[in-house]
Design a protein around this motif. Structure first.
Motif, mmCIF file in Angstrom:
data_model
loop_
_atom_site.group_PDB
_atom_site.id
_atom_site.type_symbol
_atom_site.label_atom_id
_atom_site.label_comp_id
_atom_site.label_asym_id
_atom_site.label_seq_id
_atom_site.Cartn_x
_atom_site.Cartn_y
_atom_site.Cartn_z
ATOM 1 N N ALA A 72 -17.384 58.222 -4.701
ATOM 2 C CA ALA A 72 -17.292 59.207 -3.622
ATOM 3 C C ALA A 72 -17.056 58.466 -2.314
ATOM 4 O O ALA A 72 -17.797 57.529 -1.979
ATOM 5 C CB ALA A 72 -18.571 60.040 -3.531
ATOM 6 N N LEU A 73 -16.007 58.847 -1.604
ATOM 7 C CA LEU A 73 -15.706 58.267 -0.298
ATOM 8 C C LEU A 73 -16.196 59.202 0.788
ATOM 9 O O LEU A 73 -15.896 60.404 0.760
ATOM 10 C CB LEU A 73 -14.204 58.034 -0.146
ATOM 11 N N LEU A 74 -16.945 58.655 1.740
ATOM 12 C CA LEU A 74 -17.521 59.444 2.822
ATOM 13 C C LEU A 74 -16.826 59.129 4.139
ATOM 14 O O LEU A 74 -16.326 58.025 4.352
ATOM 15 C CB LEU A 74 -19.022 59.157 2.946
ATOM 16 N N PHE A 97 -25.728 66.610 -19.729
ATOM 17 C CA PHE A 97 -24.545 66.413 -20.572
ATOM 18 C C PHE A 97 -24.762 65.246 -21.534
ATOM 19 O O PHE A 97 -24.622 64.078 -21.149
ATOM 20 C CB PHE A 97 -23.308 66.166 -19.707
ATOM 21 N N PRO A 98 -25.083 65.527 -22.784
ATOM 22 C CA PRO A 98 -25.295 64.452 -23.770
ATOM 23 C C PRO A 98 -24.021 63.708 -24.142
ATOM 24 O O PRO A 98 -24.078 62.728 -24.887
ATOM 25 C CB PRO A 98 -25.864 65.198 -24.987
ATOM 26 N N THR A 99 -22.889 64.131 -23.608
ATOM 27 C CA THR A 99 -21.638 63.417 -23.880
ATOM 28 C C THR A 99 -21.592 62.061 -23.193
ATOM 29 O O THR A 99 -20.729 61.238 -23.517
ATOM 30 C CB THR A 99 -20.422 64.248 -23.420
ATOM 31 N N ILE A 100 -22.482 61.799 -22.236
ATOM 32 C CA ILE A 100 -22.493 60.494 -21.572
ATOM 33 C C ILE A 100 -23.826 59.790 -21.801
ATOM 34 O O ILE A 100 -24.855 60.429 -22.039
ATOM 35 C CB ILE A 100 -22.239 60.599 -20.047
ATOM 36 N N ASP A 101 -23.785 58.487 -21.711
ATOM 37 C CA ASP A 101 -24.979 57.665 -21.798
ATOM 38 C C ASP A 101 -25.142 56.927 -20.471
ATOM 39 O O ASP A 101 -24.797 55.770 -20.327
ATOM 40 C CB ASP A 101 -24.851 56.680 -22.954
ATOM 41 N N GLY A 102 -25.624 57.669 -19.463
ATOM 42 C CA GLY A 102 -25.814 57.080 -18.145
ATOM 43 C C GLY A 102 -24.525 57.046 -17.348
ATOM 44 O O GLY A 102 -23.531 57.692 -17.686
ATOM 45 N N GLY A 103 -24.568 56.271 -16.286
ATOM 46 C CA GLY A 103 -23.391 56.157 -15.423
ATOM 47 C C GLY A 103 -23.787 55.816 -14.004
ATOM 48 O O GLY A 103 -24.943 55.485 -13.714
ATOM 49 N N ASP A 104 -22.807 55.918 -13.115
ATOM 50 C CA ASP A 104 -23.042 55.536 -11.727
ATOM 51 C C ASP A 104 -22.065 56.287 -10.832
ATOM 52 O O ASP A 104 -20.902 56.499 -11.197
ATOM 53 C CB ASP A 104 -22.833 54.025 -11.562
ATOM 54 N N ILE A 105 -22.558 56.701 -9.672
ATOM 55 C CA ILE A 105 -21.710 57.301 -8.637
ATOM 56 C C ILE A 105 -21.734 56.355 -7.442
ATOM 57 O O ILE A 105 -22.732 56.269 -6.725
ATOM 58 C CB ILE A 105 -22.199 58.704 -8.241
ATOM 59 N N LEU A 106 -20.653 55.622 -7.265
ATOM 60 C CA LEU A 106 -20.561 54.694 -6.143
ATOM 61 C C LEU A 106 -20.248 55.452 -4.863
ATOM 62 O O LEU A 106 -19.568 56.476 -4.887
ATOM 63 C CB LEU A 106 -19.457 53.663 -6.398
ATOM 64 N N LEU A 107 -20.723 54.919 -3.750
ATOM 65 C CA LEU A 107 -20.433 55.494 -2.441
ATOM 66 C C LEU A 107 -19.792 54.440 -1.554
ATOM 67 O O LEU A 107 -20.245 53.291 -1.509
ATOM 68 C CB LEU A 107 -21.717 55.999 -1.769
ATOM 69 N N GLU A 108 -18.728 54.831 -0.838
ATOM 70 C CA GLU A 108 -18.078 53.925 0.107
ATOM 71 C C GLU A 108 -17.635 54.717 1.333
ATOM 72 O O GLU A 108 -17.481 55.943 1.275
ATOM 73 C CB GLU A 108 -16.853 53.242 -0.522
ATOM 74 N N HIS A 109 -17.410 53.985 2.421
ATOM 75 C CA HIS A 109 -16.920 54.566 3.662
ATOM 76 C C HIS A 109 -15.402 54.399 3.708
ATOM 77 O O HIS A 109 -14.889 53.302 3.463
ATOM 78 C CB HIS A 109 -17.583 53.841 4.839
ATOM 79 N N THR A 110 -14.684 55.448 4.024
ATOM 80 C CA THR A 110 -13.223 55.376 4.028
ATOM 81 C C THR A 110 -12.709 54.275 4.957
ATOM 82 O O THR A 110 -11.766 53.557 4.609
ATOM 83 C CB THR A 110 -12.610 56.723 4.442
ATOM 84 N N ASP A 111 -13.306 54.108 6.128
ATOM 85 C CA ASP A 111 -12.841 53.080 7.073
ATOM 86 C C ASP A 111 -12.960 51.686 6.467
ATOM 87 O O ASP A 111 -12.112 50.818 6.702
ATOM 88 C CB ASP A 111 -13.637 53.147 8.374
ATOM 89 N N ALA A 119 -8.836 46.104 1.725
ATOM 90 C CA ALA A 119 -7.761 46.808 1.026
ATOM 91 C C ALA A 119 -7.217 46.009 -0.149
ATOM 92 O O ALA A 119 -6.529 46.556 -1.006
ATOM 93 C CB ALA A 119 -6.629 47.138 1.998
ATOM 94 N N GLN A 120 -7.514 44.705 -0.207
ATOM 95 C CA GLN A 120 -7.132 43.904 -1.365
ATOM 96 C C GLN A 120 -8.240 43.880 -2.414
ATOM 97 O O GLN A 120 -8.125 43.189 -3.424
ATOM 98 C CB GLN A 120 -6.803 42.468 -0.933
ATOM 99 N N ASP A 121 -9.280 44.659 -2.194
ATOM 100 C CA ASP A 121 -10.393 44.740 -3.138
ATOM 101 C C ASP A 121 -10.709 46.206 -3.381
ATOM 102 O O ASP A 121 -10.262 46.812 -4.353
ATOM 103 C CB ASP A 121 -11.593 43.980 -2.576
ATOM 104 N N GLY A 122 -11.457 46.807 -2.448
ATOM 105 C CA GLY A 122 -11.780 48.222 -2.598
ATOM 106 C C GLY A 122 -10.551 49.100 -2.549
ATOM 107 O O GLY A 122 -10.474 50.126 -3.254
ATOM 108 N N GLY A 123 -9.582 48.730 -1.720
ATOM 109 C CA GLY A 123 -8.363 49.523 -1.643
ATOM 110 C C GLY A 123 -7.595 49.494 -2.956
ATOM 111 O O GLY A 123 -7.097 50.519 -3.430
#
Length: 269
Positions: A72-74, A97-111, A119-123
């Motif tokens: 998710a980009l904020l 949802f038993p279709t998944i075994d865990g997970g992660d929602i990453l957060l980043e700032h658009t700027d 931009a050569q990594d996150g971009g």
């Protein structure tokens, strides 16, 4: 035996975007729709856009085995409270949802994503490895990417920073779950770093860990056994710490030294 021809490229030689919502296996469709609905409710107008990455949008995920990987980009820098909200939402989805075994929602700032070095990594991550889920696609504001030394350096040239954290995490692991999660993380990262070490020579892109291992082994046959151990650790992690110790004591230091000599260390903005 020669390496397979480069893949993962557009006709002009730039790296093609992986994944598509059309590739999401039907078993995961209700989960993805729930994520699309809940993210705007969780972050409100601060949410710029959201993306999927990993096996689900590539169509390779296995129900009840694979995890959910989302970004998710904020519009503003994420706060500790934001990360807590993301963790709570992930726990809610995992329980529902038993279709998944865990997970992660990453957060980043658009700027942050749009900064030149980032931009050569996150971009690159957003533009090539992420599949748009909701909101305007930030990839439209990012450059096209090629399998270059610069991309290799900025994506995986930081083992010198990561390795001490892994060793500390291993000493702090108290449960079988702790060890299995760490094993999976270390194995995946080492395979991907081994691939990007050879990526500019090969001239293509892949997120397939098996192909990545084969390509690395073609260029560094003397490290084949250790890289195949990393692949097994990534795909079939166990709480046995023995493989982790071997990877952290033998493969990771060699990979860090060779990577630095070949591509240099990652620069930070």
């Amino acid at each position: 035996m020669s390496a397979p021809p480069p893949t993962g490229l557009n006709p002009d030689g730039t790296i093609a975007r992986e994944g598509s919502l059309t590739h999401v296996p039907p078993a995961f469709a209700p989960l993805i729709e729930a994520l699309r609905t809940h993210l705007p409710h969780t972050f409100g107008p601060r949410l710029h856009s959201a993306y999927l990455y990993g096996g689900i949008p590539r169509g390779t995920a296995t129900p009840a085995v694979s995890d959910l990987d989302a970004l998710a980009l904020l519009h503003t820098p994420p706060t500790p409270q934001d990360h807590a909200l993301a963790s709570a939402l992930m726990a809610e989805l995992n329980a529902a949802f038993p279709t998944i075994d865990g997970g992660d929602i990453l957060l980043e700032h658009t700027d942050q994503i749009l900064r030149p070095l980032t931009a050569q990594d996150g971009g690159f991550f957003v533009a090539c490895l992420c599949t748009p889920l909701t909101g305007p696609d930030l990839a439209h504001h990012l450059p096209a990417y090629r399998p270059t030394t610069l991309l290799a350096r900025q994506t995986n040239g930081d083992l010198h920073r990561v390795l001490p954290r892994w060793r500390h995490a291993l000493t702090q692991a108290r449960t079988d779950t702790d060890l299995s999660v760490l094993a999976r993380r270390v194995g995946r990262r080492l395979v991907r770093t081994g691939f990007t070490l050879t990526m500019p020579t090969w001239g293509g892109w892949t997120s397939d860990l098996h192909l990545a291992t084969d390509l690395f082994s073609h260029h560094h046959p003397h490290q084949t056994d250790l890289m195949r151990l990393a692949l097994r650790t990534a795909t079939r992690p166990t709480p046995d710490p023995t493989p982790l110790h071997r990877l952290l004591d033998d493969l990771a230091p060699w990979l860090e030294t060779t990577y630095t000599a070949t591509h240099g260390r990652k620069s930070t903005p």
